[in-house]
Design an enzyme around this catalytic site. Sequence first.
Site, mmCIF file in Angstrom:
data_model
loop_
_atom_site.group_PDB
_atom_site.id
_atom_site.type_symbol
_atom_site.label_atom_id
_atom_site.label_comp_id
_atom_site.label_asym_id
_atom_site.label_seq_id
_atom_site.Cartn_x
_atom_site.Cartn_y
_atom_site.Cartn_z
ATOM 1 N N CYS A 1 2.159 -9.677 5.864
ATOM 2 C CA CYS A 1 1.391 -8.886 4.840
ATOM 3 C C CYS A 1 2.492 -7.775 4.187
ATOM 4 O O CYS A 1 3.194 -7.125 4.906
ATOM 5 C CB CYS A 1 0.577 -7.746 5.509
ATOM 6 S SG CYS A 1 -0.981 -8.811 6.321
ATOM 7 N N CYS B 1 4.972 -1.951 0.111
ATOM 8 C CA CYS B 1 4.833 -3.097 -0.125
ATOM 9 C C CYS B 1 5.733 -3.950 -0.982
ATOM 10 O O CYS B 1 6.205 -3.417 -1.991
ATOM 11 C CB CYS B 1 3.387 -3.273 -0.624
ATOM 12 S SG CYS B 1 2.988 -5.050 -1.616
ATOM 13 N N CYS C 1 2.227 0.232 -4.626
ATOM 14 C CA CYS C 1 2.346 0.644 -3.423
ATOM 15 C C CYS C 1 3.536 0.877 -2.656
ATOM 16 O O CYS C 1 4.452 -0.314 -2.723
ATOM 17 C CB CYS C 1 1.320 -0.051 -2.290
ATOM 18 S SG CYS C 1 -0.475 -0.207 -3.330
ATOM 19 N N CYS D 1 -3.189 -17.801 2.787
ATOM 20 C CA CYS D 1 -2.903 -16.602 2.146
ATOM 21 C C CYS D 1 -2.470 -16.725 0.573
ATOM 22 O O CYS D 1 -1.393 -17.071 0.381
ATOM 23 C CB CYS D 1 -2.328 -15.688 2.741
ATOM 24 S SG CYS D 1 -1.945 -14.119 2.092
ATOM 25 N N CYS E 1 2.949 -7.467 -8.895
ATOM 26 C CA CYS E 1 1.985 -6.449 -8.630
ATOM 27 C C CYS E 1 2.345 -5.146 -9.376
ATOM 28 O O CYS E 1 3.400 -4.608 -9.231
ATOM 29 C CB CYS E 1 1.597 -6.305 -7.205
ATOM 30 S SG CYS E 1 0.035 -5.163 -7.133
ATOM 31 N N GLU F 1 4.377 -16.875 -4.110
ATOM 32 C CA GLU F 1 4.371 -17.229 -2.871
ATOM 33 C C GLU F 1 3.062 -17.330 -2.171
ATOM 34 O O GLU F 1 2.157 -16.449 -2.517
ATOM 35 C CB GLU F 1 5.326 -16.241 -1.892
ATOM 36 C CG GLU F 1 6.812 -16.101 -2.359
ATOM 37 C CD GLU F 1 7.679 -15.381 -1.736
ATOM 38 O OE1 GLU F 1 9.011 -15.503 -1.634
ATOM 39 O OE2 GLU F 1 7.132 -14.499 -0.868
HETATM 40 N N1 SAH Z 1 -3.140 -6.086 -3.637
HETATM 41 C C1 SAH Z 1 -4.242 -6.290 -2.240
HETATM 42 C C2 SAH Z 1 -4.136 -7.586 -1.768
HETATM 43 C C3 SAH Z 1 -2.559 -8.077 -1.291
HETATM 44 S S1 SAH Z 1 -1.690 -7.138 0.072
HETATM 45 C C4 SAH Z 1 -4.172 -5.071 -1.677
HETATM 46 O O1 SAH Z 1 -3.424 -4.324 -1.786
HETATM 47 O O2 SAH Z 1 -5.177 -5.007 -0.895
HETATM 48 C C5 SAH Z 1 -2.699 -7.634 1.670
HETATM 49 C C6 SAH Z 1 -2.515 -6.434 2.431
HETATM 50 O O3 SAH Z 1 -1.218 -6.074 2.847
HETATM 51 C C7 SAH Z 1 -2.980 -5.032 1.910
HETATM 52 O O4 SAH Z 1 -4.055 -4.426 2.564
HETATM 53 C C8 SAH Z 1 -1.897 -4.371 1.914
HETATM 54 O O5 SAH Z 1 -2.180 -2.917 1.919
HETATM 55 C C9 SAH Z 1 -0.963 -4.656 3.098
HETATM 56 N N2 SAH Z 1 0.384 -4.525 3.133
HETATM 57 C C10 SAH Z 1 1.273 -4.088 2.192
HETATM 58 N N3 SAH Z 1 2.302 -4.014 2.483
HETATM 59 C C11 SAH Z 1 2.361 -4.169 3.825
HETATM 60 C C12 SAH Z 1 3.603 -3.912 4.764
HETATM 61 N N4 SAH Z 1 4.834 -3.501 4.584
HETATM 62 N N5 SAH Z 1 3.026 -4.107 6.238
HETATM 63 C C13 SAH Z 1 1.682 -4.267 6.399
HETATM 64 N N6 SAH Z 1 0.857 -4.641 5.347
HETATM 65 C C14 SAH Z 1 1.011 -4.251 4.171
HETATM 66 FE FE1 SF4 Z 2 0.059 -4.631 -4.908
HETATM 67 FE FE2 SF4 Z 2 1.099 -4.585 -2.708
HETATM 68 FE FE3 SF4 Z 2 -0.275 -2.416 -3.304
HETATM 69 FE FE4 SF4 Z 2 -1.541 -4.743 -2.749
HETATM 70 S S1 SF4 Z 2 -0.290 -3.523 -1.411
HETATM 71 S S2 SF4 Z 2 -1.744 -3.569 -4.503
HETATM 72 S S3 SF4 Z 2 0.006 -6.453 -3.541
HETATM 73 S S4 SF4 Z 2 1.660 -3.343 -4.469
#
Ligand code: SAH
Ligand code: SF4
Length: 375
Positions: free
Chosen positions: A364, A122, A119, A108, A115, A95
């Site tokens: 995000c 996410c 996390c 974006c 991934c 996406e």
């Molecule tokens: N993998 C990379 C980039 C993609 S995620 C990273 O983790 O940095 C982009 C951003 O969105 C990251 O800062 C991530 O921690 C944040 N993010 C992930 N899940 C989220 C959520 N549910 N609400 C707000 N930000 C979130």
């Molecule tokens: Fe992967 Fe989501 Fe963690 Fe970014 S925030 S590293 S996209 S699992």
Amino acid sequence: MTKLQTSLYDLKFDELQSALRGWGEAAFRAKQIWEWLYVRLADSYEAMTSLPKPLRDRLAVEYPLGRLTPKVDWLSSDGWTRKILFTLPDQAQIETVLMEYDTRNTVCVSAQAGCAMGCTFCATGQGGFQRNLSAGEIVEQVLFFERELRRADGGNERQGDRGKNQQSAINYHQSVMGHRVTNIVLMGMGEPFANYHQLIDTLHRLSDPIGYHFGARRITVSTVGLVPMIERFTQEHLQVNLAVSLHAATNDLRASMLPINKRYPLEILIPACRAYASATHRRLSFEWALIDNVNDTPEQARALANLAQGLLCHVNLIPLNPTYGYAGAASSRERIAAFRTILDDQHIPNSLRVRRGIDIHAGCGQLKQALNAAA
Ligand code: SAH
Ligand code: SF4
């Protein structure tokens, strides 16, 4: 796994040159094709009218022009955020999001399908890992929206109700500014530093002066904190911005949210960030999703201020976006204000990011959410 054919977007300029040389083509053809791809943004071989038909036909057989097929197109109810689900020839899905602002159009892009970093909060992490994207597949996402913006005419083609912003949106779309991508963030699906070579190739491709020529300073790469790659990135001497997803300022809490913290805990992550800032003189961003009663406490704010003290950085706060696999809630306005006051008192620059495109799961950490929900 399906072996994917190399697409034209996957070729570096010198690779294109040598392929054409091998076919006995004149030397100027490589430049001509490059311009069709990255300056004129051709979306088919037929559109490359200055190329002889036999060459176009041969290219089409040997190097498909692109790999991305738009499958679903969502527009947020306020009309300012658009998300596209693309499918790839091996059925991988990604996406990409376009966020329009008064003076900016930010794309974006995803660096991976899925991934592996897991996390907890996410949606991409919750869905697991499919595969790395090639540089061509990452660049294609940008070019898709660049074409869309250039095509848009005065906002008239746009659907969706922009609510009270309607008038300014129309004015905006009538200006030239509205028709270009102005910022690119690698903050979509996946961890860019886990796909390092393709990422670097992408960054060079985007800023290539004889191609797309996009200013490196308007590109931001976000990482979960892969320390060896941060160190390596520091040595690349690019003008690209770096964002680090911090989210917690103590190891226990950070490890419970971001498993990678067990491998690269704060005592090695923060020095790598400091080394980056002092070697590049570039301000780095820390991302912090504010989760009610989890990481929005005064203790965390104070610990963050301590970590960030004397570091050339900016803290990007964002209220947690909802995902199906995580029960936490976004912090309240009061708790956010209290958190920020502590940072302000310690002179840590910070800002609160406005949530965007939540209704279409384009915020995000929400990418891939709609699919998971449907599955
Ligand atoms: N993998 C990379 C980039 C993609 S995620 C990273 O983790 O940095 C982009 C951003 O969105 C990251 O800062 C991530 O921690 C944040 N993010 C992930 N899940 C989220 C959520 N549910 N609400 C707000 N930000 C979130
Ligand atoms: Fe992967 Fe989501 Fe963690 Fe970014 S925030 S590293 S996209 S699992």
